[in-house]
Design an enzyme around this catalytic site. Structure first.
Site, PDB file in Angstrom:
ATOM      1  N   SER A   1     -16.759  25.790   0.242  1.00  0.00           N
ATOM      2  CA  SER A   1     -17.703  24.947  -0.103  1.00  0.00           C
ATOM      3  C   SER A   1     -18.946  25.109   0.619  1.00  0.00           C
ATOM      4  O   SER A   1     -19.139  25.411   1.746  1.00  0.00           O
ATOM      5  CB  SER A   1     -17.108  23.650  -0.215  1.00  0.00           C
ATOM      6  OG  SER A   1     -18.044  22.350  -0.291  1.00  0.00           O
TER       7      SER A   1
ATOM      8  N   TYR B   1     -13.020  16.742   5.019  1.00  0.00           N
ATOM      9  CA  TYR B   1     -13.050  17.979   3.886  1.00  0.00           C
ATOM     10  C   TYR B   1     -13.800  19.052   4.518  1.00  0.00           C
ATOM     11  O   TYR B   1     -13.483  20.091   4.493  1.00  0.00           O
ATOM     12  CB  TYR B   1     -13.868  17.263   2.774  1.00  0.00           C
ATOM     13  CG  TYR B   1     -13.936  18.356   1.668  1.00  0.00           C
ATOM     14  CD1 TYR B   1     -13.055  18.985   0.932  1.00  0.00           C
ATOM     15  CD2 TYR B   1     -15.200  18.870   1.415  1.00  0.00           C
ATOM     16  CE1 TYR B   1     -13.243  19.718  -0.065  1.00  0.00           C
ATOM     17  CE2 TYR B   1     -15.700  19.928   0.240  1.00  0.00           C
ATOM     18  CZ  TYR B   1     -14.327  20.360  -0.389  1.00  0.00           C
ATOM     19  OH  TYR B   1     -14.405  21.144  -1.386  1.00  0.00           O
TER      20      TYR B   1
END
Length: 285
Positions: free
Chosen positions: A147, A160
């Site tokens: 990501s 995250y």
């Protein structure tokens, strides 16, 4: 989607295949001629994938297996089934993951551990279990779905981002370890796309009464929603996986869409104090 290619004899294993990127990646690879093993925690959640596969004439190429990346016995069962049924594994797409959000001070340690268990330790576990079979398969390849949060830390994304930073470090090491064996390791770093992961992970985030982060958290959530709504088509990421699968010599990192590349370039080139100022000013608009 174009007319499916002839079967190639190659086998792909995609984790987190019930929705989002995973579902689209399964369809893309099946259309390219792969036999696709689609791993998901609840096989009853396979209806969306298989309905789409039937519509595209790909249902015979997709095989659903129960897979919880936090349960080693299920990983071993899935890889054993691949070995016993096809005897090879050409492509592993480590896509399974979830998003835990919140500010570092306020996220419980249990939530931090769960985030790392799924996104990092689960990914490591699948990779370790699959590697013995993949080493026996000529020119096999591993793709990690990372990501932009694996390169840039944003407020409210601490758990995250930490898990994705960890995946990035592991993948770099693994790339150096496997290249001499003729295996490629690839990282994909998507920005925000409209996939279910954000709704699942961030929908319940709330700052406690009196929290010093209350205003910033609301800004972060508003920004995340707006970005997801304006995001590109997740199919772009699936097509990229297909291109990487076909490539004779893939790059180590791919970043999509264009805005993601620009954000990362800005972080790398600007003094961090200036980059931080830009991020915070953007959130406070």
């Amino acid at each position: 989607m174009k007319k499916p290619c002839e079967l190639t004899g190659k086998v792909a294993f995609v984790t987190g295949a019930s929705s989002g990127f995973g579902l689209l990646i399964c369809l893309e690879l099946a259309a390219q001629g792969y036999v696709v093993v689609a791993g998901m925690r609840r096989v009853e959640a396979s209806k969306m994938l298989m309905t789409s596969a039937i519509e595209a004439g790909l249902e015979s190429r997709i095989h659903v297996v129960r897979l919880d990346v936090c349960k080693p016995e299920l990983i071993e069962q899935a890889v054993s089934e691949i070995h016993n049924r096809w005897g090879r594994l050409d492509l592993l797409v480590n896509n399974a993951g979830e998003a835990v959000g919140g500010f570092v001070e306020e996220v419980s340690l249990d939530a931090w551990r769960k985030q790392m268990d799924v996104n990092f330790f689960g990914t490591v576990s699948v990779t370790q279990t699959a590697l013995p079979l993949m080493r026996k398969t000529p020119k096999s390849r591993i793709i990690f779905m990372s990501s932009i949060s694996g390169v840039v830390g944003f407020p409210g994304y601490g758990p995250y981002a930490s898990s994705k930073f960890a995946v990035e470090g592991m993948a770099e090491c693994l790339s150096l370890e496997l290249q001499p064996l003729g295996m490629d390791v690839v990282l994909i770093e998507p920005g925000a796309y409209g996939t279910p992961i954000w709704g699942k992970g961030f929908s319940d985030i709330k700052a406690e009464a009196g929290s010093p982060y209350h205003k910033m958290l609301n800004n972060v959530l508003d920004f995340s929603r707006t970005t997801a709504e304006k995001s590109g088509d997740p199919q772009e990421v699936a097509r990229l996986v297909g291109e990487i699968a076909r490539s004779a010599s893939p790059k180590f990192r791919y970043r999509v869409p264009f805005g993601t590349r620009m954000t990362i370039v800005a972080k790398l080139l600007l003094p961090y104090r200036l980059f931080r100022h830009i991020v915070l000013r953007t959130l406070n608009k």
